[in-house]
Design a protein around this motif. Structure first.
Motif, PDB file in Angstrom:
ATOM      1  N   ARG A 113       0.851  -1.189   0.000  1.00  0.00           N
ATOM      2  CA  ARG A 113       0.000   0.000   0.000  1.00  0.00           C
ATOM      3  C   ARG A 113       0.887   1.240   0.000  1.00  0.00           C
ATOM      4  NH1 ARG A 113      -2.549  -0.194   5.070  1.00  0.00           N
ATOM      5  NH2 ARG A 113      -0.622  -1.268   5.557  1.00  0.00           N
ATOM      6  N   LYS A 115       1.074   5.324   0.401  1.00  0.00           N
ATOM      7  CA  LYS A 115       0.355   6.476   0.941  1.00  0.00           C
ATOM      8  C   LYS A 115       1.010   7.710   0.355  1.00  0.00           C
ATOM      9  CE  LYS A 115       0.150   8.885   5.364  1.00  0.00           C
ATOM     10  NZ  LYS A 115       0.559   8.760   6.766  1.00  0.00           N
ATOM     11  N   ILE A 128      -4.452   6.369  -0.131  1.00  0.00           N
ATOM     12  CA  ILE A 128      -3.722   5.117   0.061  1.00  0.00           C
ATOM     13  C   ILE A 128      -4.096   4.266  -1.139  1.00  0.00           C
ATOM     14  CG2 ILE A 128      -3.470   3.038   1.464  1.00  0.00           C
ATOM     15  CD1 ILE A 128      -4.270   4.792   3.893  1.00  0.00           C
ATOM     16  N   LYS A 130      -3.520   0.726  -3.222  1.00  0.00           N
ATOM     17  CA  LYS A 130      -3.033  -0.647  -3.086  1.00  0.00           C
ATOM     18  C   LYS A 130      -2.496  -1.100  -4.441  1.00  0.00           C
ATOM     19  CE  LYS A 130      -6.034  -3.988  -2.668  1.00  0.00           C
ATOM     20  NZ  LYS A 130      -7.125  -4.809  -2.115  1.00  0.00           N
TER      21      LYS A 130
ATOM     22  N   GLU B 123      -8.387   0.667  -0.601  1.00  0.00           N
ATOM     23  CA  GLU B 123      -7.083   0.985  -0.022  1.00  0.00           C
ATOM     24  C   GLU B 123      -6.377  -0.240   0.577  1.00  0.00           C
ATOM     25  OE1 GLU B 123      -9.787   2.821   0.305  1.00  0.00           O
ATOM     26  OE2 GLU B 123      -9.300   4.958   0.339  1.00  0.00           O
ATOM     27  N   GLY B 124      -7.098  -1.351   0.715  1.00  0.00           N
ATOM     28  CA  GLY B 124      -6.503  -2.513   1.359  1.00  0.00           C
ATOM     29  C   GLY B 124      -6.558  -2.379   2.868  1.00  0.00           C
ATOM     30  N   HIS B 125      -6.076  -3.378   3.591  1.00  0.00           N
ATOM     31  CA  HIS B 125      -6.127  -3.315   5.046  1.00  0.00           C
ATOM     32  C   HIS B 125      -4.726  -3.229   5.633  1.00  0.00           C
ATOM     33  CE1 HIS B 125      -4.936  -7.503   5.397  1.00  0.00           C
ATOM     34  NE2 HIS B 125      -5.800  -7.777   4.432  1.00  0.00           N
ATOM     35  N   PRO B 126      -4.622  -2.771   6.881  1.00  0.00           N
ATOM     36  CA  PRO B 126      -3.297  -2.671   7.495  1.00  0.00           C
ATOM     37  C   PRO B 126      -2.637  -4.037   7.614  1.00  0.00           C
ATOM     38  CG  PRO B 126      -4.946  -1.492   8.794  1.00  0.00           C
ATOM     39  CD  PRO B 126      -5.689  -2.269   7.766  1.00  0.00           C
ATOM     40  N   TYR B 151      -5.538   4.733  11.432  1.00  0.00           N
ATOM     41  CA  TYR B 151      -6.270   4.943  10.190  1.00  0.00           C
ATOM     42  C   TYR B 151      -7.611   5.586  10.515  1.00  0.00           C
ATOM     43  CZ  TYR B 151      -2.961   1.877   7.828  1.00  0.00           C
ATOM     44  OH  TYR B 151      -1.829   1.320   7.296  1.00  0.00           O
ATOM     45  N   ARG B 157     -13.136   7.008   2.198  1.00  0.00           N
ATOM     46  CA  ARG B 157     -11.692   6.989   2.001  1.00  0.00           C
ATOM     47  C   ARG B 157     -10.984   6.708   3.316  1.00  0.00           C
ATOM     48  NH1 ARG B 157      -9.670  11.329  -1.827  1.00  0.00           N
ATOM     49  NH2 ARG B 157     -10.934   9.986  -3.125  1.00  0.00           N
ATOM     50  N   LEU B 158      -9.913   5.962   3.183  1.00  0.00           N
ATOM     51  CA  LEU B 158      -9.110   5.617   4.350  1.00  0.00           C
ATOM     52  C   LEU B 158      -7.870   6.510   4.384  1.00  0.00           C
ATOM     53  CD1 LEU B 158      -9.069   3.416   6.616  1.00  0.00           C
ATOM     54  CD2 LEU B 158      -7.482   2.157   5.174  1.00  0.00           C
ATOM     55  N   TYR B 159      -7.665   7.142   5.519  1.00  0.00           N
ATOM     56  CA  TYR B 159      -6.476   7.974   5.702  1.00  0.00           C
ATOM     57  C   TYR B 159      -5.585   7.334   6.741  1.00  0.00           C
ATOM     58  CZ  TYR B 159      -8.967  11.585   3.145  1.00  0.00           C
ATOM     59  OH  TYR B 159      -9.620  12.281   2.180  1.00  0.00           O
ATOM     60  N   ASN B 160      -4.302   7.571   6.588  1.00  0.00           N
ATOM     61  CA  ASN B 160      -3.344   7.011   7.536  1.00  0.00           C
ATOM     62  C   ASN B 160      -2.642   8.142   8.270  1.00  0.00           C
ATOM     63  OD1 ASN B 160      -0.082   6.305   7.608  1.00  0.00           O
ATOM     64  ND2 ASN B 160      -1.399   4.739   8.493  1.00  0.00           N
ATOM     65  N   TYR B 161      -2.439   7.936   9.571  1.00  0.00           N
ATOM     66  CA  TYR B 161      -1.662   8.887  10.385  1.00  0.00           C
ATOM     67  C   TYR B 161      -0.423   8.134  10.831  1.00  0.00           C
ATOM     68  CZ  TYR B 161      -5.936  11.718  11.157  1.00  0.00           C
ATOM     69  OH  TYR B 161      -7.057  12.487  11.027  1.00  0.00           O
ATOM     70  N   ASN B 162       0.734   8.591  10.374  1.00  0.00           N
ATOM     71  CA  ASN B 162       1.960   7.985  10.891  1.00  0.00           C
ATOM     72  C   ASN B 162       2.996   9.075  11.120  1.00  0.00           C
ATOM     73  OD1 ASN B 162       2.887   8.508   8.319  1.00  0.00           O
ATOM     74  ND2 ASN B 162       2.963   6.361   7.676  1.00  0.00           N
ATOM     75  N   ASP B 165       2.969  12.272   9.407  1.00  0.00           N
ATOM     76  CA  ASP B 165       1.917  13.237   9.720  1.00  0.00           C
ATOM     77  C   ASP B 165       2.106  13.849  11.095  1.00  0.00           C
ATOM     78  OD1 ASP B 165       0.162  12.548   7.361  1.00  0.00           O
ATOM     79  OD2 ASP B 165       0.444  10.592   8.305  1.00  0.00           O
ATOM     80  N   ASN B 199     -11.091  18.196   5.695  1.00  0.00           N
ATOM     81  CA  ASN B 199     -10.223  17.433   4.808  1.00  0.00           C
ATOM     82  C   ASN B 199      -8.756  17.484   5.240  1.00  0.00           C
ATOM     83  OD1 ASN B 199     -10.426  15.672   2.713  1.00  0.00           O
ATOM     84  ND2 ASN B 199      -9.985  17.195   1.120  1.00  0.00           N
ATOM     85  N   LYS B 201      -5.795  16.314   8.359  1.00  0.00           N
ATOM     86  CA  LYS B 201      -5.459  15.478   9.500  1.00  0.00           C
ATOM     87  C   LYS B 201      -4.837  16.340  10.592  1.00  0.00           C
ATOM     88  CE  LYS B 201      -2.974  12.632   6.917  1.00  0.00           C
ATOM     89  NZ  LYS B 201      -2.279  11.430   6.430  1.00  0.00           N
TER      90      LYS B 201
END
Lengths: 180, 967
Positions: A113, A115, A128, A130, B123-126, B151, B157-162, B165, B199, B201
């Protein structure tokens, strides 16, 4: 506004570490709008991109005016001038980082995936995406499918052609990377 | 009720010095281990959730399990989702979300029996362990991972916080819903707030630099505006989400890393540690919790949660599930027979005994310690203390001893100082006055003056308006009024120096209001709804509606007189009743009772009326001959067992589970499984069910399923109630409506269709019969007509005239010929008579008739008429006289003379026999009735589909009639 950023990113990536950097040797991008009255398909073979495994970062870019294969020349003109506004927004880009670790030492298929920021029509959206990544001895291939809601990128469709253009565009990317 | 110990020798003695810690007994919660099914034993238990219908869900290494207090049921999923469930969450619509150790996400959609379905998004899964899933106040679904940050799913929509961010660490320990939008998470690098709006994060990190005592935050909990955080080694604290102030609650913490937290109020809650067991914060004090039976070894409290009925649950060492009732805490003591108690704070707990006074405390470690003894030899039957920290000890027969805050005896009041009586049954305070209930009325002491040696004393007896001089208890209500519980005359209240009496209760009966004489009242307790509850000697518990104006008062009555209630008190919304079997917490607004008996570790309580104290803040203390108890109301939503219908099975060979409520007529054997959610006392669950539509009587059972076989088609409603003590009157019920369909032959459309069909058939038969009859009569008519015509023709005068002329001529010339002629003539008429009325005649017969007829004609016409009968096969049948009539017809319409003789040809062509002649029109035509040909044609129409051919061709007239085959 941000194409130059991606351009710089590509330059930075290209000029960084040697062995971990891959660039697209053969890239295709294809889209399909499946509206009730008309199916529009077009593709571009001018997809450029770079992938740096050491930092897990990547950048893709395609010239908006390189799309071909429309149903009619008029449709292509509309695509360029009315929707993509290629005079103002020359490229579409996607750049960011891969979330999942990739093991290049092992040949095989991986679902990864990515991002990043998807920029189309001058509007950036975090996405994100895939992809299926295939690791081969001398190259990598990436294949992914995703949807682009036109609204997200402020691409407005005149009401009169509403039934001819889908609200969500299906995009397919196929790219082959080689070590630079 | 009063202990009738003999009056002892008056001993006046000073306070004994403290004896130090005499006993050290641990605070105990009665803990219960949930016995796991074999396939879950020694497997990891990761997470838990109580669903809105009360069922407990557990995420384990063996998949998702559902527990109803009686049984574990596995909720199936695909190969990924049937293992290693590390997070579970119930959404607003009842959807259960689950996350796994490998990052997969699935859900169980409510009302669907499909089990756990994978959650597929573009987006797929973690790919990291999911530690938590929840939906925040703005509707965003959050997914916390251990390794990939957080997430946020916004609906499309799936957003990621890492780290990119601004999230300092991607390993999330725990995530909770914030007081406002967004979530709070604990990480190795601080307490973080994440939100998503416009919109964008947003990430805000609190760490040690901003006042957080420790940057490792393994546990988080949100309670109202406070975000509680549990740290790795500095204990816990909280952040006020509005003022943004951080408070460290445990400056000197020694419990190790915190793993879970459960706060009920800002100063009351439980703290689970990673290897130091469970701690309790109650008021300002934080103490380790001791359990009975003891949990030994390293105890890691991984998860801590409160269920809907107020039971605290724990996942211990990721392997065991325990629960306990935080409402009931117990300390064993060795004080002997305690007759009275008073409580000021945890350091000042007083016990009145037959032979003196004991002063105890609850230590920092949570133990009950006796620190002093006093009034040795005094029979202390009532105690009172207040904020001024003076202690008033009422004795049996020896008056009142007053101790100052240092336990020095400062006064002794009895008959000699102005009391009516020295037996003090109860003490209370009303403003500047202390009130004493005695065996001779009530005594009021003014303590304002400070002169405790010779205070101002006033007595109230029957003379001052009391209904009785024998007073069991004095209490003040929330308005400061003094209530008096009397012997035999109910209660009285002192208002504006006048006693108002409540000798009777007014209860709503089936026929208007009933009046009940209250009688003896031992004790009183006021609830927060304005009812004064009375513990009566013979009428159970009565709630007096003391806020209602007189005349509009409707009182209440609870329970039976089965067990004598020894203690009556209140805690928040609960009326607490203690009897020999245990504690009953009565919840007036839901009219339900929670029992604390053996399941809470309580049995054989020997209690004295005054051996309890309401601390006015958190609960009720009471003391038995063996233990000190503290009852404390816990936040609960349910006060009685909740029935839940779990599954419906159709038994038809292979029993199959259904999520439907319509069944075919042949699916009429059903098994309905249900449960009663009551984790407080799961072993005492009783059910009562009925099936409306079949039988409306309630059936009691302990079974968790009901079978219904051979149900007739119809509408049904299954209802089930659950109770713990067999009283179903106020139980809530669960129901399930279903329909057993009618077989198709009983449906209205089928019956209608069939009726229509039968009618149509009947109508058809009638119509057909009518048609046949008509046909037949028409044919008969034609036949008669034809016959008539034939006869008419044959006896036509012309014919007869001609025949007789011929005959006359013959007689002259040749008599033998004449006789022959007459014979022919009579033969002919006989045949007409013979065959004229039959429908069909054999062709052979008809040809004979024709021959007969021709020979008659021959006499007349001689060789001017030639009948050319061609050889033919003579089988088959025709209409009688038809050929004869055709020949007659030919003769009738054509000229026959010497110059023009007529040749009539008789021939057969396949299935037809024909008569043909050349057209030789007469000059004078006989009037034609046209009947002859038409009559033949009609007769044939009834007999065959083959038509009669009549045609004129090249001056030849031909009629062909069909030959009827024999039947």
């Amino acid at each position: 506004m941000a194409y130059w950023k991606v351009g710089i990113l590509i330059i930075i990536l290209v000029s960084s570490h040697q062995s971990t950097r891959y660039i697209i040797s053969n890239g295709k991008i294809f889209f399909r709008s499946d509206a009730p009255l008309e199916i529009i398909e077009a593709q571009s073979e001018h997809l450029e991109g770079v992938l740096d495994i050491s930092t897990n970062s990547f950048a893709f870019s395609v010239r908006n005016s390189s799309f071909e294969g429309f149903n009619s020349p008029l449709q292509q003109e509309h695509f360029y001038e009315n929707y993509m506004e290629t005079d103002h927004y020359a490229t579409s880009t996607f750049s960011g980082k891969i979330l999942d670790p990739i093991d290049l030492n092992k040949e095989g298929e991986y679902i990864v995936r990515a991002k990043g920021i998807l920029q189309i029509h001058g509007v950036s959206q975090e996405r994100i995406i895939k992809s299926k990544l295939t690791v081969l001895t001398d190259r990598l291939t990436i294949s992914s499918q995703f949807t682009v809601p036109l609204q997200d990128h402020k691409i407005t469709i005149p009401r009169i052609v509403y039934q001819k253009i889908a609200e969500e565009i299906q995009v397919t990317v196929e790219a082959e990377f080689k070590v630079q | 009720m009063i202990r009738t110990t003999p009056l002892k020798r008056f001993i006046y003695c000073l306070v004994l010095l403290s004896m130090g810690c005499t006993t050290s007994l641990d605070a105990q919660y009665h803990i219960r281990e949930v016995s796991l099914p074999e396939n879950l034993q020694s497997h990891a238990i990761y997470c838990q959730l109580q669903t809105s219908n009360g069922l407990m869900l557990f995420g384990t290494s063996e998949g998702l399990y559902q527990y109803d207090g009686w049984r574990f049921d596995h909720i199936p999923g695909d190969s990924v989702l049937s293992r290693e469930i590390t997070a579970v969450f119930e959404d607003n619509d009842g959807t259960i979300w689950v996350g796994t150790l490998t990052g997969a996400i699935g859900r169980v959609r409510s009302g669907q029996a499909a089990g756990i379905e994978p959650w597929d998004i573009e987006e797929g899964h973690p790919h990291a362990r999911i530690n938590s899933i929840l939906r925040d106040k703005s509707g965003i679904l959050w997914i916390a991972t251990y390794g990939e940050g957080i997430y946020a799913w916004t609906g499309n929509r799936l957003y990621n916080y890492n780290q990119d961010d601004g999230l300092p660490a991607e390993e999330i320990y725990q995530m909770v819903q914030g007081p406002q939008e967004g979530v709070w998470v604990g990480t190795d690098l601080g307490l973080i707030h994440c939100s998503f709006s416009s919109n964008h994060k947003w990430v805000r990190t609190l760490t040690t630099g901003l006042g957080l005592p420790d940057h490792i935050i393994p546990a988080v909990q949100v309670l109202k505006d406070r975000v509680w955080f549990g740290t790795f080694d500095r204990g816990f604290g909280w952040l006020d989400a509005t003022t943004q102030q951080i408070k460290h609650a445990t400056p000197t913490w020694s419990g190790g890393s915190i793993a879970s937290m459960l706060f009920f109020t800002p100063d009351y809650g439980f703290i689970g540690t990673a290897d130091g067991g469970l701690w309790e914060m109650n008021g300002e004090r934080i103490t380790p919790v001791q359990f009975s039976p003891k949990l030994s070894g390293k105890v890691s409290i991984n998860q801590l949660w409160l269920d809907k009925e107020g039971v605290v649950w724990m996942i211990v060492n990721e392997q065991y599930i325990y629960n306990f009732l935080p409402a009931m805490q117990r300390w064993e003591h060795s004080l002997g027979d305690v007759q009275s108690m008073a409580y000021l704070d945890l350091d000042s707990i007083y016990f009145g005994k037959v032979d003196g006074l004991a002063i105890g405390r609850i230590s920092e470690a949570g133990n009950l310690q006796v620190i002093r003894e006093a009034l040795s030899g005094s029979n202390v039957i009532s105690l009172y203390t207040d904020k001024e920290r003076f202690l008033y000890a009422g004795t049996f027969g020896q008056g009142v001893y007053v101790l100052d805050p240092k336990f020095r005896l400062v006064a002794h009041w009895d008959e000699s100082t102005g009391f009516l009586n020295g037996s003090i049954l109860s003490i209370t305070r009303q403003g500047n006055y202390l009130w004493f209930a005695t065996l001779a009325g009530v005594t009021r002491v003014n303590v304002k003056s400070g002169n405790l040696k010779e205070p101002e004393i006033k007595n109230f007896t029957k003379a001052q308006g009391l209904p009785s001089n024998y007073i069991y208890q004095v209490r003040t209500d929330h308005r400061g009024r003094l209530w008096i519980a009397t012997d035999g005359a109910g209660v009285s209240v002192l208002e504006n120096d006048h006693f108002i009496h409540y000798p009777t209760a007014i209860l709503r009966g089936p026929n208007g209001n009933d009046t009940l004489s209250i009688g003896n009242v031992y004790s009183m307790a006021e609830d927060d709804q304005g009812f004064l509850w009375l513990n009566t000697a013979s009428n159970g518990i009565i709630g007096l509606d003391i806020m209602a104006p007189e005349g509009e008062r409707i009182d209440k009555k609870v329970g039976t007189n089965e067990n004598e209630i020894s203690i009556l008190s209140w805690s928040g919304a609960h009326i607490v009743m203690v009897d020999r079997d245990g504690v009953e917490a009565f919840h007036p607004s839901s009219n339900s009772i929670t029992y604390f008996e053996e399941s809470a570790g309580i049995k054989d309580l020997v209690m004295n009326i005054n051996a309890s104290w309401n601390d006015g803040r958190r609960g009720v203390w009471f003391v038995s001959n063996q233990s000190l108890f503290h009852y404390q109301e816990t936040p609960a939503i349910w006060f009685q067992p909740m029935p839940v219908i779990k599954e419906i099975q159709v038994i038809d060979g292979g029993a199959n589970l259904v999520h439907s409520n319509r069944f075919g007529y042949e699916q009429n054997h059903l098994r309905i499984s249900y449960a009663g959610i009551w984790f407080t006392e799961p072993e005492n669950i009783l059910f009562s069910y009925r099936l409306l539509g079949s039988d409306s009587t309630w059936r009691r059972t302990r079974d968790h399923q009901a079978f219904f076989l051979n149900l007739d088609p119809g509408d049904y409603e299954f209802q089930v109630k659950a109770s713990v003590h067999g009283d179903f009157t106020s139980s809530s019920r669960a129901s399930y409506n279903f329909v057993v369909g009618k077989p198709y032959w009983m449906t209205w459309w089928f019956i209608t269709l069939m009726t229509i069909l039968v009618f149509a058939l009947l109508l058809g038969v009638i119509k057909w019969r009518e048609y046949v009859i008509n046909q037949r009569s028409a044919m008969e008519k034609h036949q008669i007509e034809a016959e008539l015509a034939t006869i008419k023709n044959q006896i036509n005068p012309h014919f007869l005239f001609n025949s007789f002329n011929t005959l006359a001529a013959a007689i002259e010339e040749n008599q033998e010929l004449a006789i022959e002629y007459v014979e022919h003539l009579s033969d002919f008429y006989r045949k007409i008579l013979l065959f004229g009325d039959s429908q069909k005649i054999a062709l052979v017969e008809e040809l004979k008739i024709v021959e007969e007829f021709c020979s008659i004609l021959q006499y007349r016409y001689g060789d001017q008429l030639i009948i050319d009968k061609q050889p033919m096969s003579q089988d088959g049948q025709i209409v009688p006289m038809s050929l004869q009539r055709l020949i007659e017809n030919a003769i009738k319409h054509n000229e026959i003379s010497r110059q023009k003789p007529l040749t009539i040809t008789l021939f057969r062509k396949d299935d037809y026999v024909g008569v043909s002649n050349p057209v030789q029109r007469k000059w004078t035509t006989e009037t034609s009735t046209g009947f002859g040909l038409e009559s033949i044609r009609k007769q044939y129409r009834f007999l065959t589909a083959k038509p009669v051919h009549i045609h004129q061709f090249e001056n030849r007239f031909t009629v062909e009639i069909p030959i009827l085959t024999k039947e």
